[in-house]
Design an enzyme around this catalytic site. Structure first.
Site, PDB file in Angstrom:
ATOM      1  N   LEU A  72      33.746 -26.329 -31.180  1.00 13.02           N
ATOM      2  CA  LEU A  72      34.374 -26.926 -31.263  1.00 13.02           C
ATOM      3  C   LEU A  72      35.228 -26.579 -33.106  1.00 13.02           C
ATOM      4  O   LEU A  72      36.180 -27.440 -33.179  1.00 13.02           O
ATOM      5  CB  LEU A  72      35.042 -29.035 -30.797  1.00 13.02           C
ATOM      6  CG  LEU A  72      34.927 -28.604 -28.764  1.00 13.02           C
ATOM      7  CD1 LEU A  72      34.922 -30.002 -28.662  1.00 13.02           C
ATOM      8  CD2 LEU A  72      35.758 -28.649 -28.553  1.00 13.02           C
ATOM      9  N   CYS A  73      34.671 -25.814 -33.290  1.00 11.53           N
ATOM     10  CA  CYS A  73      35.358 -25.666 -34.972  1.00 11.53           C
ATOM     11  C   CYS A  73      36.593 -24.837 -34.324  1.00 11.53           C
ATOM     12  O   CYS A  73      36.587 -24.098 -33.861  1.00 11.53           O
ATOM     13  CB  CYS A  73      34.520 -24.950 -35.484  1.00 11.53           C
ATOM     14  SG  CYS A  73      33.458 -26.156 -36.462  1.00 11.53           S
ATOM     15  N   HIS A  74      37.596 -25.017 -35.014  1.00 10.88           N
ATOM     16  CA  HIS A  74      38.586 -23.586 -35.675  1.00 10.88           C
ATOM     17  C   HIS A  74      38.075 -22.488 -36.080  1.00 10.88           C
ATOM     18  O   HIS A  74      37.268 -22.598 -37.296  1.00 10.88           O
ATOM     19  CB  HIS A  74      39.655 -24.448 -36.550  1.00 10.88           C
ATOM     20  CG  HIS A  74      40.700 -25.396 -35.685  1.00 10.88           C
ATOM     21  ND1 HIS A  74      40.234 -26.482 -35.755  1.00 10.88           N
ATOM     22  CD2 HIS A  74      41.583 -25.740 -35.229  1.00 10.88           C
ATOM     23  CE1 HIS A  74      40.573 -27.911 -35.502  1.00 10.88           C
ATOM     24  NE2 HIS A  74      42.022 -27.518 -34.491  1.00 10.88           N
ATOM     25  N   MET A 108      32.129 -26.787 -41.782  1.00  6.93           N
ATOM     26  CA  MET A 108      30.782 -26.498 -40.948  1.00  6.93           C
ATOM     27  C   MET A 108      30.193 -24.611 -41.680  1.00  6.93           C
ATOM     28  O   MET A 108      29.339 -24.497 -41.291  1.00  6.93           O
ATOM     29  CB  MET A 108      31.349 -26.745 -39.887  1.00  6.93           C
ATOM     30  CG  MET A 108      31.892 -28.376 -39.397  1.00  6.93           C
ATOM     31  SD  MET A 108      30.442 -28.788 -39.609  1.00  6.93           S
ATOM     32  CE  MET A 108      28.973 -28.871 -38.398  1.00  6.93           C
ATOM     33  N   GLU A 109      31.456 -24.435 -42.240  1.00 11.29           N
ATOM     34  CA  GLU A 109      30.705 -22.984 -42.943  1.00 11.29           C
ATOM     35  C   GLU A 109      30.190 -22.843 -43.450  1.00 11.29           C
ATOM     36  O   GLU A 109      29.024 -21.607 -43.657  1.00 11.29           O
ATOM     37  CB  GLU A 109      32.122 -22.399 -42.780  1.00 11.29           C
ATOM     38  CG  GLU A 109      33.649 -21.976 -41.516  1.00 11.29           C
ATOM     39  CD  GLU A 109      34.015 -23.074 -40.719  1.00 11.29           C
ATOM     40  OE1 GLU A 109      34.143 -23.098 -39.568  1.00 11.29           O
ATOM     41  OE2 GLU A 109      34.172 -23.976 -41.463  1.00 11.29           O
ATOM     42  N   ASP A 123      12.321 -16.026 -41.260  1.00 11.21           N
ATOM     43  CA  ASP A 123      12.073 -14.887 -40.141  1.00 11.21           C
ATOM     44  C   ASP A 123      11.620 -13.447 -40.880  1.00 11.21           C
ATOM     45  O   ASP A 123      10.618 -12.523 -40.197  1.00 11.21           O
ATOM     46  CB  ASP A 123      13.224 -14.405 -39.533  1.00 11.21           C
ATOM     47  CG  ASP A 123      12.871 -12.876 -38.428  1.00 11.21           C
ATOM     48  OD1 ASP A 123      12.586 -12.998 -37.794  1.00 11.21           O
ATOM     49  OD2 ASP A 123      13.532 -12.266 -38.983  1.00 11.21           O
TER      50      ASP A 123
END
EC number: 4.6.1.17
Length: 150
Positions: A72-74, A108-109, A123
């Protein structure tokens, strides 16, 4: 345990009436590694190549694709991403600063950038860290440390 999903479903927040302003968020997080691994990173002697440069690129890519990873992130018009590292004896700190001029924040980014950068380090060093079953390897402390709305 399952939780009930109501009949309303999910929706993206409507930001159409908000004004565009400059938004900045900064996140940080850590990866704990064996001292031997830290030395190999510093000396650029790992089989997969330059760990921090690769993690930096991966983090930037994650910032740009956050809306594809979190439902639901824009999608945002990102104007700047900086990913830096601070190397200690037994851990690496990642700092991700994101900037955009838009209607919603970039937290969020920034969190996605730190998370993917740290996962990329894991990794790239797993050939060394897995020898003892990852007993010392840990990603932790991922959080927002700054949020600015101008």
């Amino acid at each position: 345990m399952l939780t009930h999903v109501d009949d309303k479903g999910v929706k993206m927040v409507d930001i159409s009436e908000k004004s565009e302003v400059i938004r900045v968020a900064e996140a940080e997080g850590y990866i704990k590694l064996k001292r031997e691994t830290i030395e190999l990173i510093k000396e650029n002697k790992l089989e997969k190549g330059n760990v921090l440069t690769t993690a930096q690129i991966a983090g930037i890519m994650a910032v740009k694709k956050t809306h594809e990873l979190i439902p639901l992130c824009h999608p945002l018009p990102i104007t700047s991403v900086n990913i830096d590292f601070e190397v200690f004896e037994d851990k690496i700190k990642c700092i991700c600063k994101v900037k955009a001029k838009y209607k919603t924040g970039v937290e969020m980014e920034a969190l996605a950038g730190v998370s993917v950068a740290l996962l990329t380090i894991w990794d790239m060093v797993k050939s060394v860290e897995k020898k003892d079953g990852y007993k010392e390897t840990e990603i932790y402390g991922i959080k927002i440390i700054k949020k600015i709305k101008m």
